[in-house]
Design an enzyme around this catalytic site. Structure first.
Site, mmCIF file in Angstrom:
data_model
loop_
_atom_site.group_PDB
_atom_site.id
_atom_site.type_symbol
_atom_site.label_atom_id
_atom_site.label_comp_id
_atom_site.label_asym_id
_atom_site.label_seq_id
_atom_site.Cartn_x
_atom_site.Cartn_y
_atom_site.Cartn_z
ATOM 1 N N HIS A 10 0.771 -1.248 0.309
ATOM 2 C CA HIS A 10 -0.613 0.366 -0.165
ATOM 3 C C HIS A 10 0.828 1.636 0.366
ATOM 4 C CE1 HIS A 10 0.950 1.062 4.392
ATOM 5 N NE2 HIS A 10 1.364 -0.445 3.907
ATOM 6 N N GLN A 14 -0.906 7.309 6.928
ATOM 7 C CA GLN A 14 -1.065 8.274 7.774
ATOM 8 C C GLN A 14 0.316 7.668 9.071
ATOM 9 O OE1 GLN A 14 -1.715 11.339 7.309
ATOM 10 N NE2 GLN A 14 -0.842 11.708 9.215
ATOM 11 N N GLU A 88 -1.574 -6.878 7.491
ATOM 12 C CA GLU A 88 -0.207 -6.294 7.773
ATOM 13 C C GLU A 88 -0.033 -7.338 9.243
ATOM 14 O OE1 GLU A 88 2.804 -6.127 8.563
ATOM 15 O OE2 GLU A 88 2.113 -3.704 7.336
ATOM 16 N N HIS A 90 0.308 -8.151 12.833
ATOM 17 C CA HIS A 90 -0.379 -7.338 14.184
ATOM 18 C C HIS A 90 1.270 -7.624 15.078
ATOM 19 C CE1 HIS A 90 -1.870 -6.812 17.497
ATOM 20 N NE2 HIS A 90 -3.834 -7.017 17.166
#
Length: 249
Positions: A10, A14, A88, A90
């Site tokens: 990706h 942020q 993703e 953890h």
């Protein structure tokens, strides 16, 4: 017959920008991340890639990257399959923490082990923690106790591989061209499996955001070649930037 598979991390999120451990927290893309998604689509379009099917996680930063790339490709109509198995890794109790501050507190080497080692997970998040995925309704059909409170890359690979074997690999074997848009560590897990690299070698692998990684596979899905699309030096610099995220300021 050569099979084509593209792995795409990706675009900048942020929390990538804020240098925070993200894991399963559902953080969206920045404006730069959206631009990276479009740029990835252009690179794939320039390569002449015509996809048959796409896969992504259930986290919006991957979903929105895929949408942005497909729009640039003019392949918005493509069948898209979402699975939590492509999420993703953890990051347990590290989720939300600043990476540089964590490195200053625990040492850069310890943070590198947590971020990049193969089989050592970060401290776990308790199942009673409100941030545990067991409290998120997108995982409501799954056994809460089976959902991770932390993961190493090894356990991420264990999670990802069934989806690879059951969903993705059959499409490739059928001659389909496949796009997988996911996350740094779920893609590192797939990279390790596809290239059969050692636990030590995976420690040094960093996957940059928003740069398509094209694999060419044979009929048995053995890797014939792989390369980042676009400027190789730009991909190298971007990977180095990922590696530097875990260093103290």
């Amino acid at each position: 017959m050569t099979r084509k598979l593209v792995l795409l991390r990706h675009g900048q999120s942020q929390w990538n920008l804020d240098n925070r451990f993200t894991g399963w927290v559902d953080v969206d893309l920045t404006e730069q991340g959206r631009q990276e998604a479009a740029a990835a689509g252009k690179l794939m379009k320039d390569e002449g890639l015509q996809f048959d099917v796409a896969y992504t996680s259930v986290l919006k930063r991957a979903i929105h990257t895929l949408q942005g790339a497909l729009k640039e490709l003019d392949q918005d109509w493509l069948p898209v399959h979402k699975s939590w198995r492509l999420n993703e890794r953890h990051y347990g109790g590290l989720q939300g923490l600043d990476k540089a501050e964590t490195a200053a507190k625990h040492g850069e080497e310890q943070v590198k082990i947590w971020r990049r080692s193969y089989d050592i997970p970060p401290p776990a998040m308790d199942v009673t923690d409100p941030g545990h995925p067991g409290h998120d309704r997108r995982y409501a059909t799954l056994d809460r106790n089976a959902l991770p409170g932390t993961e190493s890359l090894a356990t991420t690979l264990v999670r990802v591989l069934p989806y690879w074997h059951d969903a993705i690999a059959p499409q490739l074997k059928a001659g389909q061209t496949v796009l997988v848009t996911a996350h740094g560590n779920s893609l590192r897990a797939l990279y390790k499996y596809l290239n059969d690299i050692s636990n030590a070698q995976i420690l040094e692998l960093n996957i940059p955001t928003g740069i398509p990684l094209l694999f060419e596979l044979d009929d048995n899905l053995r890797v014939q070649s792989y390369r980042y699309l676009g400027d190789p030096e730009a991909a190298k610099r971007a990977a180095e930037a990922v590696a530097n995220q875990g260093k103290a300021k």
